[in-house]
Write an enzyme that holds these catalytic residues in place. Structure first.
Site, PDB file in Angstrom:
ATOM      1  N   HIS A  62      -8.158   9.484 -15.771  1.00  0.00           N
ATOM      2  CA  HIS A  62      -7.654   8.203 -15.267  1.00  0.00           C
ATOM      3  C   HIS A  62      -8.696   7.125 -15.576  1.00  0.00           C
ATOM      4  CE1 HIS A  62      -6.481   5.048 -12.428  1.00  0.00           C
ATOM      5  NE2 HIS A  62      -5.272   5.598 -12.466  1.00  0.00           N
ATOM      6  N   HIS A 118      -1.097  -0.800 -14.198  1.00  0.00           N
ATOM      7  CA  HIS A 118      -0.191   0.149 -14.862  1.00  0.00           C
ATOM      8  C   HIS A 118       1.270  -0.185 -14.561  1.00  0.00           C
ATOM      9  CE1 HIS A 118      -3.512   3.399 -15.409  1.00  0.00           C
ATOM     10  NE2 HIS A 118      -3.426   2.578 -16.431  1.00  0.00           N
ATOM     11  N   CYS A 122     -10.877  -4.270  -9.433  1.00  0.00           N
ATOM     12  CA  CYS A 122     -10.584  -4.484  -8.010  1.00  0.00           C
ATOM     13  C   CYS A 122     -11.885  -4.382  -7.207  1.00  0.00           C
ATOM     14  CB  CYS A 122      -9.592  -3.439  -7.506  1.00  0.00           C
ATOM     15  SG  CYS A 122      -9.294  -3.618  -5.738  1.00  0.00           S
ATOM     16  N   SER A 147       1.230   5.395 -13.508  1.00  0.00           N
ATOM     17  CA  SER A 147       0.647   4.832 -12.287  1.00  0.00           C
ATOM     18  C   SER A 147       0.344   5.965 -11.315  1.00  0.00           C
ATOM     19  CB  SER A 147       1.633   3.836 -11.661  1.00  0.00           C
ATOM     20  OG  SER A 147       1.294   3.607 -10.310  1.00  0.00           O
ATOM     21  N   SER A 148      -0.948   6.188 -11.091  1.00  0.00           N
ATOM     22  CA  SER A 148      -1.394   7.305 -10.249  1.00  0.00           C
ATOM     23  C   SER A 148      -0.816   7.180  -8.836  1.00  0.00           C
ATOM     24  CB  SER A 148      -2.920   7.295 -10.227  1.00  0.00           C
ATOM     25  OG  SER A 148      -3.422   8.162  -9.274  1.00  0.00           O
ATOM     26  N   SER A 178       1.331  -1.246  -8.246  1.00  0.00           N
ATOM     27  CA  SER A 178       1.358  -2.112  -9.435  1.00  0.00           C
ATOM     28  C   SER A 178       2.778  -2.532  -9.817  1.00  0.00           C
ATOM     29  CB  SER A 178       0.665  -1.396 -10.605  1.00  0.00           C
ATOM     30  OG  SER A 178       1.071  -0.049 -10.672  1.00  0.00           O
ATOM     31  N   THR A 209      -9.928   5.479  -5.761  1.00  0.00           N
ATOM     32  CA  THR A 209      -9.287   4.654  -4.721  1.00  0.00           C
ATOM     33  C   THR A 209      -7.813   4.980  -4.529  1.00  0.00           C
ATOM     34  OG1 THR A 209      -8.776   2.963  -6.345  1.00  0.00           O
ATOM     35  CG2 THR A 209     -10.812   2.677  -5.099  1.00  0.00           C
ATOM     36  N   HIS A 217      -8.809  -1.451 -13.091  1.00  0.00           N
ATOM     37  CA  HIS A 217      -9.326  -0.088 -12.906  1.00  0.00           C
ATOM     38  C   HIS A 217     -10.840  -0.003 -13.057  1.00  0.00           C
ATOM     39  CE1 HIS A 217      -5.279  -0.103 -14.769  1.00  0.00           C
ATOM     40  NE2 HIS A 217      -5.021   0.661 -13.749  1.00  0.00           N
ATOM     41  N   GLU A 257      -9.714   4.560 -14.018  1.00  0.00           N
ATOM     42  CA  GLU A 257     -10.649   4.239 -12.926  1.00  0.00           C
ATOM     43  C   GLU A 257     -11.749   5.295 -12.847  1.00  0.00           C
ATOM     44  OE1 GLU A 257      -9.057   3.683  -8.896  1.00  0.00           O
ATOM     45  OE2 GLU A 257     -10.956   4.466  -8.154  1.00  0.00           O
TER      46      GLU A 257
HETATM   47  S1  SF4 Z   1      -4.654   0.237  -4.995  1.00  0.00           S
HETATM   48 FE1  SF4 Z   1      -6.467  -0.353  -3.769  1.00  0.00          FE
HETATM   49  S2  SF4 Z   1      -8.222  -0.067  -5.150  1.00  0.00           S
HETATM   50 FE2  SF4 Z   1      -6.352  -0.066  -6.432  1.00  0.00          FE
HETATM   51  S3  SF4 Z   1      -6.148  -2.204  -7.093  1.00  0.00           S
HETATM   52 FE3  SF4 Z   1      -4.941  -1.976  -5.192  1.00  0.00          FE
HETATM   53  S4  SF4 Z   1      -6.347  -2.594  -3.528  1.00  0.00           S
HETATM   54 FE4  SF4 Z   1      -7.580  -2.179  -5.362  1.00  0.00          FE
END
Ligand code: SF4
Length: 316
Positions: free
Chosen positions: A124, A41, A96, A222-223, A266, A164, A74, A126
């Site tokens: 979301h 994101h 991820c 972006s959460s 991100s 996550t 995600h 994810e």
């Molecule tokens: S925030 Fe954590 S779960 Fe999300 S992409 Fe990055 S490492 Fe992976």
């Protein structure tokens, strides 16, 4: 003005891997490659990859049959994987590994005959992917009030898993409410969900005690970036989420001698540099980094990019 940078900030291992997958796919197979949803994101990241030949789509129906297709960091629902197979797409999966691990936890709990309770934000990507990866009863809760409203008997065998981008601190109260409500409840070690989310939030908690304003570089959708801003607000520090230096309002900094700066998982470091450059235009600045965790986590590329072709019609 002093600018104090949070440590760590910005890209996590999952984001670095996802971007590397798109770049490696472009280098290996040539443009275009198709990416379902924003790979991460951040508009800057997406625009940069688009300029190199990536095409971003929301629906697999918009991908030509047989084309190289990348699933975003995600994760996706099983139904999307099925559709990719039906369309004979050559899939590279940038989900991820920590998101995939949550999928695995959910599947194991369902296989044990438990109702899975996912702690996360509705809508979301994810969360939609995780809900769609678990082949059994799974319900979403966002708040303690949602826990009270669950239509499940107290002796139902349940298990919880979490999005996550929620930290241990974010989920603690909801999980405690679940543990009060159900007698037979299990869950993973939540200290182990996502190191990057926890580290970035802990760094901001340390930072907000030393600054008068907090700037978070990240995208509106972006959460984890939104959550970093909220942590600043909860600490009583005026906190702003900005995509880059162009969104900085000098009025926020009037009379301010110390500003904290961080970035969501991100957001690339060059956008942090862009914000610092904008602050320099307002007057002399002194930049320092608050000491914090040095991250060394690295996730490797999927086999389809290490040698051979991506497997047709299935994730590699
Ligand atoms: S925030 Fe954590 S779960 Fe999300 S992409 Fe990055 S490492 Fe992976």
């Amino acid at each position: 003005m002093r600018i104090i940078l949070a440590q760590p900030r910005g890209f996590c291992a999952g984001v670095i891997r996802a971007i590397a997958i798109v770049e490696a796919a472009l280098a290996r197979f040539g443009a275009p490659v198709y990416v379902r949803h924003e790979i991460v994101h951040n508009r800057h990241v997406v625009d940069t990859l688009r300029a190199k030949g990536a095409r971003f789509v929301e629906r697999l129906a918009d991908v030509p049959t047989g084309a190289i297709t990348i699933f975003s960091a995600h994760g996706v629902a099983q139904q999307v994987e099925v559709e990719a197979r039906a369309r004979s797409l050559s899939v590279l999966d940038a989900t991820c590994p920590l998101v995939a691990k949550v999928h695995g936890q959910g599947k194991r709990y369902v296989a044990q005959g438990r109702v899975v309770i996912l702690v996360g934000h509705a809508g979301h990507p994810e969360v939609e992917g995780t809900l769609g990866q678990i082949p059994g009863r799974v319900v979403l809760v966002q708040t303690e009030r949602d826990v009270d409203a669950l239509d499940l008997a107290a002796d139902t065998p349940v298990a919880y898993i979490t999005q996550t981008t929620l930290s241990v601190d974010d989920t603690r109260a909801v999980i405690a409410a679940l543990q009060r409500r159900f007698h037979d409840i299990v869950g993973p070690d939540i200290n182990d969900i996502c190191y990057a989310t926890q580290n970035r939030q802990s760094a901001v908690r340390a930072l907000v005690g030393t600054v008068e304003v907090l700037l978070v570089v990240g995208a509106r959708n972006s959460s984890n970036s939104n959550r970093l801003r909220e942590i600043g607000v909860e600490a009583g520090v005026p906190s702003y989420l900005i995509a880059d230096g162009s969104e900085l309002d000098p009025a926020w900094l009037r009379g301010v001698s110390a500003v904290g700066l961080t970035a969501g998982a991100s957001a690339p470091e060059e956008l942090v540099d862009d914000v610092i450059a904008t602050l320099r235009k307002l007057g002399p600045v002194e930049v320092s980094v608050l000491s914090g965790v040095e991250e060394r986590v690295v996730f490797g590329l999927p086999p389809g990019l290490l040698g051979g072709q991506p497997k047709t019609a299935r994730a590699v």
